[in-house]
Enzyme design. Structure first.
Site, PDB file in Angstrom:
ATOM      1  N   HIS A 132       0.852  -1.195   0.000  1.00  0.00           N
ATOM      2  CA  HIS A 132       0.000   0.000   0.000  1.00  0.00           C
ATOM      3  C   HIS A 132       0.884   1.240   0.000  1.00  0.00           C
ATOM      4  O   HIS A 132       1.943   1.251   0.611  1.00  0.00           O
ATOM      5  CB  HIS A 132      -0.889   0.013   1.257  1.00  0.00           C
ATOM      6  CG  HIS A 132      -2.068   0.913   1.121  1.00  0.00           C
ATOM      7  ND1 HIS A 132      -1.996   2.243   1.383  1.00  0.00           N
ATOM      8  CD2 HIS A 132      -3.335   0.664   0.719  1.00  0.00           C
ATOM      9  CE1 HIS A 132      -3.180   2.804   1.164  1.00  0.00           C
ATOM     10  NE2 HIS A 132      -4.020   1.866   0.760  1.00  0.00           N
TER      11      HIS A 132
ATOM     12  N   ASP B 241      -7.972  -5.224  -0.232  1.00  0.00           N
ATOM     13  CA  ASP B 241      -8.440  -6.092  -1.318  1.00  0.00           C
ATOM     14  C   ASP B 241      -8.127  -7.561  -1.115  1.00  0.00           C
ATOM     15  O   ASP B 241      -8.596  -8.405  -1.878  1.00  0.00           O
ATOM     16  CB  ASP B 241      -7.814  -5.615  -2.640  1.00  0.00           C
ATOM     17  CG  ASP B 241      -8.327  -4.239  -3.006  1.00  0.00           C
ATOM     18  OD1 ASP B 241      -7.516  -3.308  -3.118  1.00  0.00           O
ATOM     19  OD2 ASP B 241      -9.561  -4.094  -3.128  1.00  0.00           O
TER      20      ASP B 241
HETATM   21  C1  SDX Z   1      -6.202   0.141  -2.996  1.00  0.00           C
HETATM   22  O1  SDX Z   1      -4.401   4.603  -1.999  1.00  0.00           O
HETATM   23  C2  SDX Z   1      -5.335   3.978  -1.396  1.00  0.00           C
HETATM   24  O2  SDX Z   1      -5.743   4.327  -0.309  1.00  0.00           O
HETATM   25  C3  SDX Z   1      -5.924   2.794  -2.156  1.00  0.00           C
HETATM   26  C4  SDX Z   1      -6.934   1.956  -1.419  1.00  0.00           C
HETATM   27  C5  SDX Z   1      -8.210   2.720  -1.163  1.00  0.00           C
HETATM   28  O3  SDX Z   1      -8.907   2.379  -0.222  1.00  0.00           O
HETATM   29  O4  SDX Z   1      -8.544   3.609  -1.992  1.00  0.00           O
HETATM   30  O5  SDX Z   1      -6.406   1.496  -0.200  1.00  0.00           O
HETATM   31  C6  SDX Z   1      -7.341   0.746  -2.258  1.00  0.00           C
HETATM   32  O6  SDX Z   1      -5.942   0.502  -4.107  1.00  0.00           O
HETATM   33  C7  SDX Z   1      -5.345  -0.875  -2.273  1.00  0.00           C
HETATM   34  C8  SDX Z   1      -4.130  -1.355  -3.146  1.00  0.00           C
HETATM   35  C9  SDX Z   1      -4.644  -2.393  -4.138  1.00  0.00           C
HETATM   36  N1  SDX Z   1      -3.582  -2.751  -5.098  1.00  0.00           N
HETATM   37  C10 SDX Z   1      -2.937  -3.926  -4.986  1.00  0.00           C
HETATM   38  O7  SDX Z   1      -3.105  -4.754  -4.088  1.00  0.00           O
HETATM   39  C11 SDX Z   1      -1.947  -4.182  -6.118  1.00  0.00           C
HETATM   40  C12 SDX Z   1      -0.663  -4.767  -5.550  1.00  0.00           C
HETATM   41  N2  SDX Z   1       0.037  -3.719  -4.782  1.00  0.00           N
HETATM   42  C13 SDX Z   1       1.022  -2.933  -5.435  1.00  0.00           C
HETATM   43  O8  SDX Z   1       0.918  -2.815  -6.794  1.00  0.00           O
HETATM   44  C14 SDX Z   1       1.496  -1.714  -4.664  1.00  0.00           C
HETATM   45  O9  SDX Z   1       1.745  -2.119  -3.396  1.00  0.00           O
HETATM   46  C15 SDX Z   1       0.603  -0.490  -4.648  1.00  0.00           C
HETATM   47  C16 SDX Z   1       0.181  -0.070  -6.011  1.00  0.00           C
HETATM   48  C17 SDX Z   1      -0.608  -0.742  -3.816  1.00  0.00           C
HETATM   49  C18 SDX Z   1       1.415   0.632  -3.998  1.00  0.00           C
HETATM   50  O10 SDX Z   1       2.401   0.963  -4.891  1.00  0.00           O
HETATM   51  P1  SDX Z   1       3.554   1.981  -4.504  1.00  0.00           P
HETATM   52  O11 SDX Z   1       3.254   2.742  -3.270  1.00  0.00           O
HETATM   53  O12 SDX Z   1       3.886   2.758  -5.732  1.00  0.00           O
HETATM   54  O13 SDX Z   1       4.683   1.016  -4.084  1.00  0.00           O
HETATM   55  P2  SDX Z   1       6.029   0.856  -4.825  1.00  0.00           P
HETATM   56  O14 SDX Z   1       5.780   0.395  -6.208  1.00  0.00           O
HETATM   57  O15 SDX Z   1       6.835   2.093  -4.592  1.00  0.00           O
HETATM   58  O16 SDX Z   1       6.652  -0.376  -3.998  1.00  0.00           O
HETATM   59  C19 SDX Z   1       7.691  -0.215  -3.102  1.00  0.00           C
HETATM   60  C20 SDX Z   1       8.474  -1.521  -3.216  1.00  0.00           C
HETATM   61  C21 SDX Z   1       8.915  -1.825  -4.654  1.00  0.00           C
HETATM   62  O17 SDX Z   1      10.061  -2.633  -4.544  1.00  0.00           O
HETATM   63  P3  SDX Z   1      11.540  -1.874  -4.685  1.00  0.00           P
HETATM   64  O18 SDX Z   1      11.514  -1.100  -5.994  1.00  0.00           O
HETATM   65  O19 SDX Z   1      11.644  -0.972  -3.463  1.00  0.00           O
HETATM   66  O20 SDX Z   1      12.549  -3.008  -4.674  1.00  0.00           O
HETATM   67  O21 SDX Z   1       7.622  -2.622  -2.829  1.00  0.00           O
HETATM   68  C22 SDX Z   1       7.449  -3.489  -3.944  1.00  0.00           C
HETATM   69  C23 SDX Z   1       7.809  -2.695  -5.181  1.00  0.00           C
HETATM   70  O22 SDX Z   1       8.247  -3.566  -6.217  1.00  0.00           O
HETATM   71  N3  SDX Z   1       6.048  -3.895  -3.944  1.00  0.00           N
HETATM   72  C24 SDX Z   1       5.616  -5.140  -4.175  1.00  0.00           C
HETATM   73  C25 SDX Z   1       4.215  -5.086  -4.024  1.00  0.00           C
HETATM   74  N4  SDX Z   1       3.846  -3.834  -3.723  1.00  0.00           N
HETATM   75  C26 SDX Z   1       4.989  -3.104  -3.673  1.00  0.00           C
HETATM   76  N5  SDX Z   1       6.275  -6.274  -4.504  1.00  0.00           N
HETATM   77  C27 SDX Z   1       5.494  -7.379  -4.682  1.00  0.00           C
HETATM   78  N6  SDX Z   1       4.150  -7.410  -4.542  1.00  0.00           N
HETATM   79  C28 SDX Z   1       3.477  -6.290  -4.214  1.00  0.00           C
HETATM   80  N7  SDX Z   1       2.143  -6.310  -4.088  1.00  0.00           N
END
Ligand code: SDX
Length: 431
Positions: free
Chosen positions: A306, A363
């Site tokens: 998140h 989710d």
């Molecule tokens: C919702 O914003 C809100 O409040 C949203 C929400 C709401 O109520 O409106 O809460 C609802 O959208 C919840 C999120 C649903 N999406 C998912 O579950 C999709 C999977 N999650 C990711 O795609 C991700 O965690 C996000 C999109 C939710 C957040 O993305 P960010 O903040 O841009 O995170 P990031 O890409 O900067 O990640 C930081 C690190 C990265 O690794 P490094 O580059 O530091 O090595 O964490 C890793 C990312 O690759 N990472 C994950 C991951 N989420 C982040 N690695 C594997 N699996 C994941 N799910």
């Protein structure tokens, strides 16, 4: 003494005021940055950028705290209902019994759609995604309620909120029926909000669907937990569209489109797809976790991570318990839940996830509850949108009522061509 931030650019010092919120979070006010220094800031994804001052929801991502108008989500989950929370979010206070009765009556009175709106459904292919229909139909709905474009008066705002919160449920149910080729089931005035929605979704002309109280409670809780989440992608979209002076219906319609994205509200569908892939033997949980860690693989553990929560999403914790309670009550089992629990345990013990503070988000468990109730996967994000509606309305109202508000128009850093001249077509080569 107000706090200040100092910035030194090319040896010149600039000072900016620091604004402190009611929960002591600090924000550097850079409204004069470009005027003073000629510079802008750059923050792709806005992870460090506040777009507004708001008093609707508060999140402490480090502690896993979520409050609606100051009330912890755990208190509301325990004691409130979706409609009461909708009122709280939109008008800032819990309604009195008289106010709640009036709002509930408005919802009942406004559940029907204009008969002409039904024709629009026939314009969609039978397999159109319900989110596409929802966004289009909300905009179309606005055409039938022009009187709700000017919402200064409380009564007009109340009527508009009730109309859209009530009718979006009918639109969602009709969209579902359209994909089944079943006749639309009209709202039943004697039923409350969620029971009426489930009736319109699952009743057929020859057999009325009677929702179990536990099922109604689970959906009501789900809607409540999704009702607002400060400046998430779809709510920010609603605010940006509202800042241009767009009406409530078109702003909400834009929010629906943003929510549909798989990185946002579409994740609840993607979680089930991921769990099904594991169950069908395409993957195993360990392989799934390893794939999610592989930078060369676009796969992510859906329902995990998140932007704001660097702790367990409090909504996921509540939904996990609700899932367990509902399954027990329905004497229901689902191998996907077992896989989800295994994935969670594996990921939470994995250094990669721990170092990045990746926990289950809202989710991760929500789809399992909807599956147990018989709601099809392609309706999951629609349910999220129904839940998020009060938050979108509250934020739309906050933008519109901000008399000092300005149209949202971010800047950019340009990295394209420097000036060059037009080349007549006979002088051009294939590039
Ligand atoms: C919702 O914003 C809100 O409040 C949203 C929400 C709401 O109520 O409106 O809460 C609802 O959208 C919840 C999120 C649903 N999406 C998912 O579950 C999709 C999977 N999650 C990711 O795609 C991700 O965690 C996000 C999109 C939710 C957040 O993305 P960010 O903040 O841009 O995170 P990031 O890409 O900067 O990640 C930081 C690190 C990265 O690794 P490094 O580059 O530091 O090595 O964490 C890793 C990312 O690759 N990472 C994950 C991951 N989420 C982040 N690695 C594997 N699996 C994941 N799910």
């Amino acid at each position: 003494m107000t706090k200040e931030a100092r910035l030194i650019i090319d040896g010149k010092e600039y000072t900016f005021p620091v604004i402190t919120g009611s929960e002591n979070e600090d924000g550097i006010d850079i409204t004069q940055l470009r005027n003073q220094s000629g510079c802008i800031t750059l923050d792709p994804g806005f992870a460090n950028t506040g777009s507004c001052i708001s008093s609707i929801a508060f999140i402490d991502g480090e502690k896993g705290v979520l409050r609606y108008r100051g009330i912890p989500i755990e208190d509301l989950a325990q004691n409130s209902t979706f409609i009461e929370v909708a009122y709280l979010l939109i008008w800032g206070e819990l309604p009195s019994s008289k106010q709640l009765a009036r709002f509930s009556e408005l919802l009942t009175d406004n559940a029907m759609l204009h008969e002409n709106l039904k024709n629009h459904f026939e314009g969609f292919p039978w397999n159109a995604h319900p989110m596409a229909m929802l966004s289009a139909m909300i905009n179309a709905l606005g055409c039938y309620h022009k009187e709700l474009s000017d919402l200064d008066a409380h009564e007009a705002m109340e009527a508009a909120a009730a109309r859209i919160i009530s009718k979006v449920r009918t639109i969602a149910a009709f969209s579902y029926k359209m994909t089944l080729g079943e006749p639309f089931i009209y709202p039943a005035p004697e039923l409350r909000y969620v029971s009426n929605f489930l009736h319109m979704m699952f009743s057929v002309p020859h057999k009325k669907y009677e929702a179990m109280p536990e099922v109604v409670r689970a959906i009501d809780l789900m809607l409540m937990l999704h009702a607002d989440h400060e400046q998430n992608c779809s709510t920010s979209t609603v605010r940006i569209v509202a800042s241009a002076g767009a009406n409530l219906f078109s702003s909400i319609s834009a929010g629906v489109c943003a929510l549909w994205g798989r990185q946002h509200g579409g994740a609840n569908m993607a979680v089930i797809k991921m769990l099904e892939d594991i169950y069908d033997g395409g993957m195993d949980a360990k392989q799934c976790v390893e794939m999610a860690k592989d930078k060369n693989n676009p796969f992510r553990l859906m329902g995990f991570g998140h932007r704001v929560y660097k702790n367990y999403d409090p909504r996921a914790r509540i939904l996990k318990m609700a899932c367990d309670k509902l399954f027990t009550k329905l004497k229901h089992s689902d191998p996907l839940l077992d896989i989800a629990l295994e994935l969670e345990e594996m990921a939470l013990q994995d250094d990669y996830f721990q170092e990045r503070n990746l926990y289950p988000n809202v989710d991760f468990y929500s789809g399992l509850i909807m599956r147990a109730i018989g709601i099809p996967t392609n309706m999951f994000t629609v349910i999220f949108a129904i839940g998020r509606l009060p938050g979108w309305i509250a934020h739309w109202r906050e933008v519109v009522e901000d008399k000092k508000g300005r149209i949202a128009r971010p800047r950019q850093i340009y990295t394209g061509y420097n000036e060059r001249h037009y080349i007549p077509i006979d002088k051009r080569e294939d590039k």
